[in-house]
Design a protein around this motif. Sequence first.
Motif, short mmCIF file in Angstrom:
data_model
loop_
_atom_site.label_atom_id
_atom_site.label_comp_id
_atom_site.label_asym_id
_atom_site.label_seq_id
_atom_site.Cartn_x
_atom_site.Cartn_y
_atom_site.Cartn_z
N ASN A 1 0.81 -1.22 0.00
CA ASN A 1 0.00 0.00 0.00
C ASN A 1 0.84 1.27 0.00
O ASN A 1 0.36 2.34 0.36
CB ASN A 1 -0.93 -0.01 1.22
N SER A 2 2.10 1.10 -0.40
CA SER A 2 3.00 2.26 -0.43
C SER A 2 2.42 3.35 -1.33
O SER A 2 1.91 3.08 -2.43
CB SER A 2 4.37 1.83 -0.96
N THR A 3 2.50 4.58 -0.84
CA THR A 3 1.99 5.72 -1.62
C THR A 3 3.00 6.22 -2.64
O THR A 3 2.67 7.04 -3.51
CB THR A 3 1.62 6.88 -0.68
N ASP A 4 4.23 5.68 -2.57
CA ASP A 4 5.26 6.06 -3.54
C ASP A 4 4.96 5.32 -4.86
O ASP A 4 5.05 4.10 -4.93
CB ASP A 4 6.64 5.66 -3.02
N PRO A 5 4.60 6.06 -5.92
CA PRO A 5 4.23 5.40 -7.17
C PRO A 5 5.35 4.57 -7.79
O PRO A 5 5.10 3.55 -8.43
CB PRO A 5 3.82 6.55 -8.08
N VAL A 6 6.61 4.99 -7.59
CA VAL A 6 7.75 4.25 -8.15
C VAL A 6 7.87 2.89 -7.46
O VAL A 6 8.06 1.86 -8.12
CB VAL A 6 9.06 5.06 -7.99
N VAL A 7 7.74 2.88 -6.13
CA VAL A 7 7.82 1.63 -5.38
C VAL A 7 6.64 0.73 -5.74
O VAL A 7 6.81 -0.48 -5.95
CB VAL A 7 7.84 1.92 -3.86
#
Length: 496
Positions: free
Chosen positions: A197-203
């Motif tokens: 659920n990471s909010t970092d789009p790259v991750v």
Amino acid sequence: MVESKTKYDRQLRIWGEQGQAALEQACICLLGCGPTGSETLKNLVLGGVGSITIVDGSKVVEDDLGNNFMLDESSVGKSKAKSVCFFLQELNDAVKAKFVEESPEALIERHPSFFSQFTLVIATQLVEPSVLKLDIICRQANVMLICARSYGLTGLVRISLKEHTVIDSKPDHFLDDLRLNNPWPELKRFVESIDLNSTDPVVHKHTPYVVILVKLADEWANSHGGCLPSTREEKKKFKDLLKGRMIAIDEDNYNEAIEASFKISASPGISPALHRIINDSSAEVDSTSSDFWVMVAALKEFIANEGGGEAPLEGSLPDMTSLTEYYVNLQKIYQAKAETDVLAVEQRVRNILKRIGREPGAISKSNIKSFCRNARKLSVCRYRPIEDEFNSPMPAELQKYLIDEDYSIAVGFYILLRAVDRFAANYNRIPGVYDGVMDEDISCLKTIAVELHAVAAFIGGIASQEVIKLITKQFVPMSGTFIFNGIDHKSQLLAL
């Protein structure tokens, strides 16, 4: 080896240095150097076999020039074995070549121990009685035998040996060994350390699909009584679950997860084929057992203990969309698990060797490692003696083939080839020839009874391909009698 790497660069990419080394150590004997035999041996000489011995007692006649490219006009009247040997050695001077000017049939009768010096014998155009005797000789000496025959527009190839074991079978289609439905503790801990659920789009776009599938499979199992998707409807819902975690349509890692989602529904444990191998009577080893069966015995113990019902992990990871850090860490986890499994199997191999009275270090670690890497793909081939096939055919199989439209013509050719050989053995001539003169009614069919070069080249190609499989112990050799139908351009493999 540097020269070999340059000369055999293309084939090294297929069977590797180990396979090439096996070829270069092989001693091949060819019986009968007509078109079929010459074409078979030509392919092996170009491939770099160690040595060849050609056995043929005939002289070159003008008719030979029309279907054997290993002969020319200067060969007429000379020893056929010597002439073919000379031309073949010109193709690859690294191959040791010699010849014996004697009829193969006479050599089989007079000097059966002659064949024990070879890795493999290729018998071409031999009649039935000689084939039967040669098969017994080769089996007693543990020498591999391939029989090849071309007759007009048809031909056959038959392998004969007691047993052939393959470690690196190189199957065309095989699932990657990722253990998505049965992750081990280190893989679980790595997966749990990553937040989907990471909010970092790259991750989010570069989380490996292995992580995604293991994590969501666990989530599914927790809400479905510990069961993974099994029905078509459940698998569709699981794909919808994956799609629901996407935050953009261009997330390749999630698309890869959706495409690979079927892997989590694969049955855990070993395949039925591997189950049959580890429970084979040969896995009950003693001091006479081959290295293969010693390692199978160790594998059986591993599966029942450290493996928890699974074979050793292969340790390779396919390409996938991922952050470099994630991929490298994941790769290390798979490689570490594979190495741990190899060490466990190795220890069991050493213990078994000691128990049966052999030197504990008799099997190298590199061989054990290769065995573990290919444990899921092992293959064992056993062949009926040719005498059993000829004298005790399997009626059920024969009847099945005869009523099958695709196989009936191949069986017809098989029977006709057997009939021609039986006729030639009984009457010392081919059908239609009387006192050396061919019957007028069938004189126009004379070419059908000879070795046509195109057919001989095809049969030779098949035979040499099987020789390479047997010598390198890579790929699975055919089991049965291969029949080529040049009229309809079809071929079939008959298990008789």
